[in-house]
Scaffold this active site. Structure first.
Site, PDB file in Angstrom:
ATOM      1  N   SER A 147      40.930  36.318  40.785  1.00 49.84           N
ATOM      2  CA  SER A 147      40.345  37.245  39.814  1.00 49.84           C
ATOM      3  C   SER A 147      41.392  38.277  39.415  1.00 49.84           C
ATOM      4  CB  SER A 147      39.126  37.960  40.414  1.00 49.84           C
ATOM      5  OG  SER A 147      38.116  37.038  40.744  1.00 49.84           O
ATOM      6  N   ALA A 200      43.427  42.497  51.694  1.00 45.06           N
ATOM      7  CA  ALA A 200      42.524  42.627  50.553  1.00 45.06           C
ATOM      8  C   ALA A 200      43.140  43.498  49.477  1.00 45.06           C
ATOM      9  CB  ALA A 200      41.182  43.215  50.995  1.00 45.06           C
ATOM     10  N   LYS A 201      42.801  43.193  48.223  1.00 46.29           N
ATOM     11  CA  LYS A 201      43.266  43.998  47.099  1.00 46.29           C
ATOM     12  C   LYS A 201      42.808  45.444  47.241  1.00 46.29           C
ATOM     13  CE  LYS A 201      43.067  40.169  43.769  1.00 46.29           C
ATOM     14  NZ  LYS A 201      42.343  39.642  42.588  1.00 46.29           N
ATOM     15  N   ARG A 202      41.549  45.616  47.617  1.00 40.42           N
ATOM     16  CA  ARG A 202      40.985  46.972  47.664  1.00 40.42           C
ATOM     17  C   ARG A 202      41.620  47.831  48.759  1.00 40.42           C
ATOM     18  NH1 ARG A 202      37.163  43.583  49.794  1.00 40.42           N
ATOM     19  NH2 ARG A 202      36.442  43.995  51.926  1.00 40.42           N
ATOM     20  N   ASN A 238      41.724  41.326  38.941  1.00 40.76           N
ATOM     21  CA  ASN A 238      41.298  42.715  39.151  1.00 40.76           C
ATOM     22  C   ASN A 238      42.230  43.428  40.123  1.00 40.76           C
ATOM     23  OD1 ASN A 238      40.565  41.540  41.580  1.00 40.76           O
ATOM     24  ND2 ASN A 238      38.367  41.584  41.160  1.00 40.76           N
TER      25      ASN A 238
END
Length: 283
Positions: free
Chosen positions: A9, A239-241, A11
């Site tokens: 994704s 993780a991206k976040r 994002n």
């Protein structure tokens, strides 16, 4: 023919966990004389950034991977709407106006996606004002489908238990995020002819839901391969976040992507990175 896919994704930038997942999918397909697909999952509302898709392509090429790109999710909205309409006509979707805070406060159990929806709006008046999410009535759906099984290459045959996740959302409230992950990825994998769904073991529980959707919508049933996860120094999944270091930054700094791919294949991970125990009990 074995067909796998990597479906990021846009994002946030890709990190080592994505590299590992892409390499697993790529190598499984190539070792079996199959096809490795890349699909951009770009319906995450305002969080999706089209510019990142080109960054992803550069990252995968830097790792030495070869792929076929299939249409992005944003070109498939009509198929999601058609499937949701079909499920509504089957009497299997109901509208829900509950907020996340209300669900968390009322939930009695916790599932793979967080607090399990307690069914507050199931059977309520359908005439809600304002935007609503549409949830799958899992108990009613299972009554129609009957018992189901699915196969993971590492964990073996599984009895489908979508009820453990509760009545999941299939159509979101947000107009710019029309379909949930569960609905979109199930339809996309079927449309792309994916025969071996490779993804991290953190998504193992989601496959129970996807098996149910395949039965309800008459879709082909693939085999799954849920691989181990890359963990950071505190044992948490990359993780991206959490701002895990990006592949793009490594690439721009001049790191050798082919060498990095080799170390990931051989399990020689960078300092501070470990591999979780796999579903077959191996590290």
């Amino acid at each position: 023919m074995t067909v796998t896919r990597f479906a990021p994704s846009p994002n946030g930038s890709l990190h080592l966990g994505h590299a590992y997942s892409a390499i697993v999918a790529h190598d499984l397909a190539k070792s079996r004389g199959g096809r490795f697909l890349v699909r951009i999952e770009d319906i995450d509302g305002t969080r999706s950034r089209p510019s990142l898709a080109e960054e992803f392509r550069a990252d995968l090429a830097w790792l030495g991977l070869e792929w076929e790109e299939v249409p992005a999710q944003s070109s498939r909205l009509a198929s999601y709407e058609a499937a949701a309409t079909r499920l509504r006509e089957m009497g299997l979707l109901y509208p829900c106006r509950c907020t996340r805070a209300e669900i968390a406060a009322a939930a009695l159990t916790k599932g793979p996606d967080g607090p399990v929806y307690p069914g507050t709006c199931r059977g309520a008046d359908d005439d809600f004002a304002g935007p609503v999410a549409w949830r799958l009535d899992v108990r009613k759906a299972l009554a129609q489908s009957g018992p189901l099984t699915w196969i993971d290459e590492l964990a073996g045959e599984q009895i489908a238990r979508p009820d453990l996740a509760g009545d999941v959302v299939l159509v979101r409230k947000e107009a710019d995020t029309p379909a949930s992950y569960h609905l979109a990825v199930t339809l996309d994998d079927a449309a792309d002819g994916v025969s071996l769904v490779t993804r991290g073991m953190d998504l193992f529980a989601a496959s129970h839901v996807h098996r149910l959707l395949q039965a309800l919508l008459g879709l082909p049933v693939p085999v799954w391969h849920h691989h181990a996860l890359l963990l950071d120094a505190d044992g948490t999944k990359l993780a991206k976040r959490r701002n895990s270091p990006s592949l793009a930054n490594r690439r721009r700094a001049g790191e050798d992507g082919l060498a990095l791919a080799t170390t990931l294949r051989e399990g020689r991970l960078p300092a501070g990175i470990t591999l979780s125990e796999g579903l077959d009990g191996t590290p």
